[in-house]
Design a protein around this motif. Structure first.
Motif, short mmCIF file in Angstrom:
data_model
loop_
_atom_site.label_atom_id
_atom_site.label_comp_id
_atom_site.label_asym_id
_atom_site.label_seq_id
_atom_site.Cartn_x
_atom_site.Cartn_y
_atom_site.Cartn_z
N ASP A 239 149.57 42.22 -37.34
CA ASP A 239 149.67 43.64 -36.93
C ASP A 239 148.74 43.95 -35.74
O ASP A 239 147.60 44.40 -35.97
N ASN A 241 148.00 45.52 -33.04
CA ASN A 241 147.57 46.99 -32.44
C ASN A 241 147.00 47.62 -33.81
O ASN A 241 146.57 48.95 -33.69
N ASP A 243 148.10 49.36 -36.54
CA ASP A 243 148.57 50.60 -36.78
C ASP A 243 149.56 50.68 -38.04
O ASP A 243 149.91 51.79 -38.57
N TYR A 245 151.88 49.20 -38.86
CA TYR A 245 153.38 49.25 -38.61
C TYR A 245 153.87 47.86 -37.85
O TYR A 245 153.36 47.86 -36.83
N MET A 246 155.10 47.10 -38.45
CA MET A 246 155.47 46.00 -37.62
C MET A 246 156.91 46.06 -37.60
O MET A 246 157.56 46.33 -38.53
N ASP A 264 153.17 43.98 -31.25
CA ASP A 264 152.90 42.97 -32.28
C ASP A 264 153.46 41.66 -32.03
O ASP A 264 153.84 40.87 -33.12
CA LIG Z 1 151.52 47.29 -35.26
#
Ligand SMILES: [Ca+2]
Ligand SMILES: [Ca+2]
Ligand SMILES: [Ca+2]
Ligand SMILES: [Ca+2]
Length: 302
Positions: A239, A241, A243, A245-246, A264
């Motif tokens: 992941d 960045n 955050d 979430y991918m 990503d």
């Molecule tokens: Ca991400």
């Protein structure tokens, strides 16, 4: 193109069900509603629920949600200030869905990403407007409760609402008893309010009717880190960045519009790192690079 294939498969399934259950020859098929047409109804139902029901929370973070009686002085979930009511905007099907969630306790441990697995207790209810004697009432129907989860749910293969909201919470701590029991403490607990487009939508599921928003109260006990592309690097470390979430934007059902840049995806080939066996696109698989001790981690470390 994929979208049509999806509907085609749905139609065939529906057709065969009807064929089995109907004795006459008439078959009527209703195509699924447009997501953008259904969403305003769902969010209205959810906001009506939030404004006319109140929550009480036990010491071990069990949430009980009850309709405010006529003349009742309880503060609605919407108006109360003891627990933070937040929302996350989730873009799918060309719709910006607002997914409300109530934070009963954030948790003190680790958060799953949307591609990890969770061990969670939960209780689910669906919302439905029911008209009787020309009066329409928002009804709430429980459909499932799991108090003592035994297995992990992969967030990649459950409803989107779960995958989007669980990463906002953390696990807690646990202690093992002498008889093998495990007690959890300080875990994340909350309630999520999911529009049908991020749940079972037109198909429904078991006792859940089609086009009904779902309410889940939950407790996040444990997470399991997954490695979807089996390259030796768990998803959460792919992941880029960071955050939580991918996304795999190659899915044209979920994501009709591909963003110019997937944060990503190191080599920009459209396959996010957590599914890409050759993250940097140099023709050598990541797993081989790790085995050979090349500079994979130097090049890709966050
Ligand atoms: Ca991400
Ligand atoms: Ca991996
Ligand atoms: Ca890639
Ligand atoms: Ca490579």
């Amino acid at each position: 193109m994929n979208k049509f294939k999806y509907y085609f498969i749905l139609s065939i399934t529906t057709l065969s069900l009807f064929s089995c259950s109907k004795s006459d020859d008439s078959v009527e098929l209703t195509p699924p509603r447009e997501y953008a047409d259904q969403y305003p109804t769902d969010i209205n139902d959810i906001e009506q629920y939030l404004k006319t029901y109140y929550v009480s929370v036990s010491a071990d973070l069990d949430a009980t949600i009850t309709k405010i009686p006529d003349g009742g002085t309880q503060k609605s979930i919407w108006d109360q200030t003891e627990y933070e009511l937040k929302f996350r905007t989730v873009n799918r099907h060309g719709v910006d869905y607002k997914v409300y969630y109530l934070v009963l306790n954030e948790g003190v441990g680790e958060s799953p990403t949307n591609t990890d697995a969770v061990l969670a207790a939960y209780k689910g209810e669906y919302l439905q407007q029911v008209t009787a004697s020309e009066v329409t009432t928002l009804t709430v129907t429980p459909f499932e409760e799991l108090k003592f989860p035994q297995s992990f749910f992969n967030l990649n293969s459950v409803i989107t609402g779960w995958a989007e909201i669980f990463p906002q919470f953390k696990t807690g701590t646990y202690t093992e008893g002498t008889n093998g029991t495990i007690s959890y403490k300080d875990f994340g607990a909350g309630v999520m309010f999911i529009p049908s487009g991020l749940a079972y939508y037109s198909q429904g599921q078991g006792a859940i009717p089609s086009y009904t928003p779902l309410v889940f109260s939950f407790k996040l006990y444990e997470i399991q880190r997954l490695d979807s592309d089996a390259d030796g690097i768990p998803n959460y470390l792919e992941d880029l960045n960071n955050d939580g979430y991918m996304y795999d934007f190659r899915s044209t059902i979920n994501y009709p519009v591909t963003p110019a840049v997937n944060a990503d995806d190191t080599d920009g080939d459209g396959i996010p790192n957590y599914l890409d066996i050759d993250d940097d696109g140099d023709g050598v698989t990541t797993i081989l690079e790790i085995a050979a001790g090349t500079d994979y981690l130097d090049k890709n470390s966050k």
